[in-house]
Scaffold this motif. Sequence first.
Motif, PDB file in Angstrom:
ATOM      1  N   VAL A   1     -15.477 103.995  32.280  1.00  0.00           N
ATOM      2  CA  VAL A   1     -16.372 104.619  31.306  1.00  0.00           C
ATOM      3  C   VAL A   1     -16.344 103.800  30.015  1.00  0.00           C
ATOM      4  O   VAL A   1     -15.266 103.422  29.527  1.00  0.00           O
ATOM      5  CB  VAL A   1     -15.944 106.074  31.018  1.00  0.00           C
ATOM      6  CG1 VAL A   1     -16.826 106.684  29.914  1.00  0.00           C
ATOM      7  CG2 VAL A   1     -16.038 106.912  32.287  1.00  0.00           C
TER       8      VAL A   1
ATOM      9  N   ALA B   1     -21.881 107.796  26.591  1.00  0.00           N
ATOM     10  CA  ALA B   1     -20.905 107.288  27.555  1.00  0.00           C
ATOM     11  C   ALA B   1     -21.647 106.737  28.766  1.00  0.00           C
ATOM     12  O   ALA B   1     -22.707 107.253  29.150  1.00  0.00           O
ATOM     13  CB  ALA B   1     -19.943 108.397  27.985  1.00  0.00           C
TER      14      ALA B   1
ATOM     15  N   ALA C   1     -11.702 108.061  25.057  1.00  0.00           N
ATOM     16  CA  ALA C   1     -11.278 107.401  26.299  1.00  0.00           C
ATOM     17  C   ALA C   1     -10.153 108.161  26.985  1.00  0.00           C
ATOM     18  O   ALA C   1     -10.107 108.251  28.219  1.00  0.00           O
ATOM     19  CB  ALA C   1     -10.841 105.968  25.999  1.00  0.00           C
TER      20      ALA C   1
ATOM     21  N   ASN D   1     -10.891 105.648  37.677  1.00  0.00           N
ATOM     22  CA  ASN D   1     -11.089 106.453  36.468  1.00  0.00           C
ATOM     23  C   ASN D   1     -10.433 105.790  35.249  1.00  0.00           C
ATOM     24  O   ASN D   1      -9.474 106.315  34.682  1.00  0.00           O
ATOM     25  CB  ASN D   1     -10.552 107.871  36.654  1.00  0.00           C
ATOM     26  CG  ASN D   1     -11.241 108.612  37.779  1.00  0.00           C
ATOM     27  OD1 ASN D   1     -12.417 108.358  38.061  1.00  0.00           O
ATOM     28  ND2 ASN D   1     -10.517 109.508  38.428  1.00  0.00           N
TER      29      ASN D   1
ATOM     30  N   PRO E   1      -6.981 104.859  29.338  1.00  0.00           N
ATOM     31  CA  PRO E   1      -7.524 103.966  28.300  1.00  0.00           C
ATOM     32  C   PRO E   1      -7.025 102.537  28.515  1.00  0.00           C
ATOM     33  O   PRO E   1      -5.823 102.285  28.563  1.00  0.00           O
ATOM     34  CB  PRO E   1      -6.967 104.548  26.991  1.00  0.00           C
ATOM     35  CG  PRO E   1      -6.517 105.936  27.336  1.00  0.00           C
ATOM     36  CD  PRO E   1      -6.072 105.856  28.760  1.00  0.00           C
TER      37      PRO E   1
ATOM     38  N   SER F   1     -11.136 103.902  31.345  1.00  0.00           N
ATOM     39  CA  SER F   1     -12.061 104.006  30.207  1.00  0.00           C
ATOM     40  C   SER F   1     -11.749 102.887  29.232  1.00  0.00           C
ATOM     41  O   SER F   1     -10.585 102.618  28.938  1.00  0.00           O
ATOM     42  CB  SER F   1     -11.962 105.373  29.530  1.00  0.00           C
ATOM     43  OG  SER F   1     -10.614 105.716  29.258  1.00  0.00           O
TER      44      SER F   1
ATOM     45  N   GLU G   1     -11.419 110.765  29.316  1.00  0.00           N
ATOM     46  CA  GLU G   1     -12.183 110.336  30.484  1.00  0.00           C
ATOM     47  C   GLU G   1     -11.349 109.655  31.560  1.00  0.00           C
ATOM     48  O   GLU G   1     -11.755 109.605  32.718  1.00  0.00           O
ATOM     49  CB  GLU G   1     -13.305 109.395  30.047  1.00  0.00           C
ATOM     50  CG  GLU G   1     -14.325 110.020  29.096  1.00  0.00           C
ATOM     51  CD  GLU G   1     -15.117 111.125  29.744  1.00  0.00           C
ATOM     52  OE1 GLU G   1     -15.195 111.158  30.989  1.00  0.00           O
ATOM     53  OE2 GLU G   1     -15.661 111.968  29.004  1.00  0.00           O
TER      54      GLU G   1
ATOM     55  N   TYR H   1     -12.052 101.471  25.544  1.00  0.00           N
ATOM     56  CA  TYR H   1     -12.302 101.910  24.169  1.00  0.00           C
ATOM     57  C   TYR H   1     -12.320 100.749  23.179  1.00  0.00           C
ATOM     58  O   TYR H   1     -12.846 100.882  22.067  1.00  0.00           O
ATOM     59  CB  TYR H   1     -11.212 102.900  23.720  1.00  0.00           C
ATOM     60  CG  TYR H   1      -9.863 102.264  23.539  1.00  0.00           C
ATOM     61  CD1 TYR H   1      -9.448 101.799  22.296  1.00  0.00           C
ATOM     62  CD2 TYR H   1      -8.996 102.099  24.621  1.00  0.00           C
ATOM     63  CE1 TYR H   1      -8.214 101.192  22.135  1.00  0.00           C
ATOM     64  CE2 TYR H   1      -7.769 101.501  24.464  1.00  0.00           C
ATOM     65  CZ  TYR H   1      -7.374 101.051  23.225  1.00  0.00           C
ATOM     66  OH  TYR H   1      -6.161 100.437  23.069  1.00  0.00           O
TER      67      TYR H   1
ATOM     68  N   LEU I   1     -20.968 105.242  32.777  1.00  0.00           N
ATOM     69  CA  LEU I   1     -20.051 105.057  33.907  1.00  0.00           C
ATOM     70  C   LEU I   1     -20.511 103.874  34.744  1.00  0.00           C
ATOM     71  O   LEU I   1     -21.612 103.881  35.297  1.00  0.00           O
ATOM     72  CB  LEU I   1     -20.005 106.316  34.772  1.00  0.00           C
ATOM     73  CG  LEU I   1     -19.186 106.213  36.061  1.00  0.00           C
ATOM     74  CD1 LEU I   1     -17.716 105.932  35.754  1.00  0.00           C
ATOM     75  CD2 LEU I   1     -19.328 107.471  36.907  1.00  0.00           C
TER      76      LEU I   1
END
Length: 365
Positions: A205, A92, A165, A138, A171, A140, A168, A142, A94
Amino acid sequence: MGLIEKKVRFSPIGYTRYLKGLKKTYMMFRQGKLLESLAVKSWEIAPGNTTISKKAYFLENQLERVTGSAYTDDPHAVMHGGISIVHNPTLAYLLKNIWMINGSIYKGLHQFQLHHKSKLSSKMNYFPPVIFDTEIKNASIYSSYDGNEFFGLWLTDDCTNYKLAAVEGTPITTDIFTSPHMLEYESLLNMNPYRTNAVYLKDAVFFDDDWGNNKKKQEIFNSNKELLLSKFASNSHPGVFILRRNSGKTRIMLNEIEIAELMREKYGFKIVDVTQQSVQEIIAACAGAGIIAGIEGSHLMHGLMVLEPGASVLTLQPPNRFCGVLKITTDMQDLNYAFVVGIQKEENFYINFEEVEKTLSLLRF
């Protein structure tokens, strides 16, 4: 989940691609090393491991018909098996201060495409937005370029990465036309992504396993399979022939319907048509099948999503486009992989049914 705020921002970054030499463009697939160089933090989600590939089931001299291949460098080696396959760890990354515009991720001097520009209208391609009213902390990512290009890779890669995702952050995926089948799978697999073509991501992420199938990925794929099977009865039956017709990347099998009908009449196969039937109808037919058969292609993944260990996949291959990508999934799932190579006829091909029957016998069917 990440925090989604309404906050107006201005940026012309979507237009920097017109400035030659300023921005480099990459496909968002297997870009772990580059993502790591741009990340403020990277970590291992799951360790890698090594497996030995299985030998496929096929008749003697079948591979001698192959005149071309797709996404398979050495069909002979891949189909004979015994190869040590290294599955990389899932990592992963960031990244901060990301712009997601019309299917591309912009970070510094880099542009990562989540899909081909042809999936957007010409207006969106020429006039990307400069005013953004959504900001996500925040997030993510995918989805991948190849997942948006190939339905089978979307099921095996993007749908498994979605589970990572969701842990984290929010998504995120691009807001392009999505096929009804994909929307059905999202519902069945409890996927609820945030779709957008214009957003600023304070933190995002990303995931990468370099197209590997490590144990963690297998576990997630199996959990998706179990979720599907929990919603459909899986009474044992001989098999399913999945019609491809002209869907996806063009490869026309001249006697596709004839072969499907013969397998139904002689062996009790069911027939489903991905161009006409819903995911629910297709999975209901495939659950409990001993064999999934059809022209090689992503449409066969409908069956692989619910096949249980020990079952088989029989692919009918055009000689000028032999592809062994599905074998990656069958090896991961402890399924048997078999194939028959067709006979070229101008731009198309046809299959010898006697060879199909002999190959079925190799599977002890």
